[in-house]
Write an enzyme that holds these catalytic residues in place. Structure first.
Site, mmCIF file in Angstrom:
data_model
loop_
_atom_site.group_PDB
_atom_site.id
_atom_site.type_symbol
_atom_site.label_atom_id
_atom_site.label_comp_id
_atom_site.label_asym_id
_atom_site.label_seq_id
_atom_site.Cartn_x
_atom_site.Cartn_y
_atom_site.Cartn_z
ATOM 1 N N ASN A 178 66.212 55.596 22.490
ATOM 2 C CA ASN A 178 65.207 55.295 21.462
ATOM 3 C C ASN A 178 64.667 53.867 21.521
ATOM 4 O O ASN A 178 63.641 53.573 20.905
ATOM 5 C CB ASN A 178 65.787 55.552 20.066
ATOM 6 C CG ASN A 178 66.048 57.026 19.822
ATOM 7 O OD1 ASN A 178 65.869 57.860 20.704
ATOM 8 N ND2 ASN A 178 66.479 57.350 18.625
ATOM 9 N N HIS A 228 68.820 64.621 29.029
ATOM 10 C CA HIS A 228 68.115 63.376 28.696
ATOM 11 C C HIS A 228 68.276 62.313 29.789
ATOM 12 O O HIS A 228 67.528 61.339 29.806
ATOM 13 C CB HIS A 228 68.668 62.834 27.374
ATOM 14 C CG HIS A 228 67.614 62.542 26.345
ATOM 15 N ND1 HIS A 228 66.299 62.956 26.437
ATOM 16 C CD2 HIS A 228 67.685 61.861 25.166
ATOM 17 C CE1 HIS A 228 65.624 62.548 25.367
ATOM 18 N NE2 HIS A 228 66.447 61.876 24.589
ATOM 19 N N ASN A 264 61.284 60.315 22.449
ATOM 20 C CA ASN A 264 61.513 59.039 21.763
ATOM 21 C C ASN A 264 61.541 57.835 22.696
ATOM 22 O O ASN A 264 61.154 56.726 22.308
ATOM 23 C CB ASN A 264 62.816 59.103 20.957
ATOM 24 C CG ASN A 264 62.664 59.946 19.709
ATOM 25 O OD1 ASN A 264 61.575 60.071 19.159
ATOM 26 N ND2 ASN A 264 63.748 60.559 19.272
#
Length: 209
Positions: free
Chosen positions: A77, A30, A124
């Site tokens: 997020n 990520h 996200n």
């Protein structure tokens, strides 16, 4: 002497790498956006240390063009909170002066895909940026991290660490992504798309050379 042509009318680019802050998340799938920012910062001798706009940022020049390098510190997020602040503060046109770098599980490890617009594709961070900006039209550099293995939880996979072999592939991909960003700046996103949007087969051939 070779002089690089400068695109007229662009005052500043905001280049945002997506990731999660903190040691725990270093070297995870990520966080490849952070890794690309680190590559650009090292190449251009830009210190990404200033805490502003819910991010750590660095100001400098890439190919003679003023740029802001940013790593949002909001956690993935809520990446849009930081990006929205940056876009508003520097008064940039998000459709042409914002470049967002993110991981993508639909691409093979090391594959790069540049897009000028599009949906979040289940990411996200991109989803929150689109929601906060109110548009899907901004340049994104998608970094392939490979498909989630069967039976794996998606969050566990993207927050998982690269193996040594994967890390080598991703380090090369981060260098290519930095080149692609330079081409967006000196030419445009279309030129970068043509040059860097490799198919998986092309990637295997180029890796074998």
């Amino acid at each position: 002497m070779h002089v690089k042509m400068q695109k007229a009318g662009v005052s500043v680019y905001i280049i945002v790498g997506l990731g999660n802050p903190g040691k725990t998340y270093e070297n995870t799938r990520h966080n490849i956006g952070f890794d690309v920012i680190d590559v650009l910062a090292e190449q251009e001798k830009i210190g990404v240390l200033e805490k502003k706009h819910k991010a750590v940022i660095g100001k400098g020049y890439v190919e003679g063009q003023k740029c802001i390098l940013a790593k949002p510190q909001t956690f993935m997020n809520l990446s849009g909170d930081s990006v929205k602040e940056l876009v508003d503060y520097y008064k940039v046109d998000e459709t042409s002066e914002l470049i967002v770098i993110s991981d993508d599980i639909s691409l093979k490890p090391g594959q790069i895909r540049i897009r000028k617009k599009g949906s979040a594709g289940g990411h996200n961070g991109l989803k929150n940026i689109i929601a906060r900006l109110g548009t899907e039209e901004f340049i994104r550099v998608k970094m392939g991290v490979g498909e989630k293995p069967k039976g794996y939880d998606l969050a566990d996979y993207v927050l998982g660490h690269f193996t040594d072999k994967e890390r080598g592939v991703m380090d090369k991909a981060a260098l290519r992504a930095a080149e692609a960003i330079r081409m967006v700046i000196t030419r445009d996103a279309d030129a970068a798309m043509n040059a860097f949007n490799q198919k998986a087969g092309d990637l295997e051939e180029s890796s074998a050379v």
